[in-house]
Write an enzyme that holds these catalytic residues in place. Structure first.
Site, PDB file in Angstrom:
ATOM      1  N   LEU A 197       0.845  -1.189   0.000  1.00  0.00           N
ATOM      2  CA  LEU A 197       0.000   0.000   0.000  1.00  0.00           C
ATOM      3  C   LEU A 197       0.879   1.237   0.000  1.00  0.00           C
ATOM      4  CD1 LEU A 197      -2.885   1.125   0.133  1.00  0.00           C
ATOM      5  CD2 LEU A 197      -2.734   1.017   2.630  1.00  0.00           C
TER       6      LEU A 197
ATOM      7  N   ASP B  43     -10.191  -3.514  15.860  1.00  0.00           N
ATOM      8  CA  ASP B  43      -8.999  -2.919  16.465  1.00  0.00           C
ATOM      9  C   ASP B  43      -8.723  -1.592  15.766  1.00  0.00           C
ATOM     10  OD1 ASP B  43      -6.800  -2.602  18.082  1.00  0.00           O
ATOM     11  OD2 ASP B  43      -5.534  -4.049  17.030  1.00  0.00           O
TER      12      ASP B  43
END
Length: 270
Positions: free
Chosen positions: A77, A178
């Site tokens: 990414l 999370d």
């Protein structure tokens, strides 16, 4: 592969950028062979999140073992600058993610991990009971060495009164699980991408609470989210109760530095 570049920032795994012969980049996380379940469950969670299709989730490519190591491979990414409407778009995308009605029960199809802690996810029909048993009670039992008699009695009373504090959602939502700031990246498209999930089906307020635990998004994020999925007015009164799970987990992972935060939340609801 023509190059393997180590990356920094991870506390649990070793991470590398792989540069392939065609010039493309991949991201690989590694750990010991015995920790293959950590990557297997992350792979499956990412697939489940991508099926919702409302928000940036990297496509998991492979997991497995090689020699004494286990690994997970993802696209690399490329980071970018947040576009002008980053928080507005992210709020809308997360609301649509939570609005997706895909499951009638609370939990997940397998146990997984939050950080490096096991996260039990056995299916339950009752959200409050799920949160009591699979989240708080599980972490409390692991934290027994930090909890004295008075604190234990207070926690038992709190567990008995969860129905008083926690509402039942209209339907279970798929959660990241999370969702702290470190797991929200900005891609080269200028939009939010979510990584390192601890996914399960639960109340979306749990994600909204976690996103505030180690930093506060700007108000435009909440306005944008609220425009599609209204946030109940009294959410702020129970936000810390959702985050008690994460504080207990941090106490179990990192030790007494989180004990005062746990005690503060317990006192708030005692």
């Amino acid at each position: 592969m023509i190059n393997r570049e180590p990356l920094t920032g991870g506390e649990i795994n070793k991470a590398f950028k792989l540069v392939l012969n065609d010039g493309s980049h991949l991201f690989i996380k590694e750990n010991s062979r015995v920790n293959l379940p950590f990557f297997r469950t992350e792979f499956r969670a990412l697939l489940e999140m991508r099926r919702v299709g409302t928000i940036g989730i990297p496509e998991p490519l492979a997991f497995g073992v090689e020699g004494d190591k286990s690994f997970l491979i993802l696209p690399f990414l490329q980071s970018g600058n947040r576009n002008e409407f980053f928080w507005q778009i992210f709020g809308e995308e997360l609301a649509r993610f939570h609005l997706a009605d895909r499951e009638s029960r609370f939990g997940f199809f397998e146990d997984n991990f939050i950080g490096f802690s096991e996260q039990p996810n056995g299916w339950m029909n009752d959200w409050v009971e799920f949160y009591r048993v699979r989240r708080l009670d599980y972490q409390i039992s692991k934290a027994s060495s930090y909890i004295d008699g008075a604190m234990s009695r207070t926690l038992l009373r709190l567990l008995d009164r969860l129905d008083y504090y926690l509402p039942v959602p209209g339907h279970p939502s798929l959660l990241h699980g999370d969702l702290w700031s470190g797991n929200i990246l900005t891609g080269d498209d200028g939009r939010a991408w979510l990584i390192d999930p601890a996914a399960y089906y639960g109340h979306p307020e749990a994600d909204l609470a976690m996103i505030q635990l180690f930093g506060m998004p700007p108000e435009e994020f909440f306005r944008s989210y609220h425009s599609l999925y209204p946030i109940e007015k009294d959410f702020g009164e129970r936000k810390d109760l959702y985050n008690l799970y994460h504080l207990l987990n941090h106490l179990n992972l990192f030790g007494t530095g989180y004990l005062s935060d746990v005690q503060r939340v317990i006192r708030k609801y005692s």
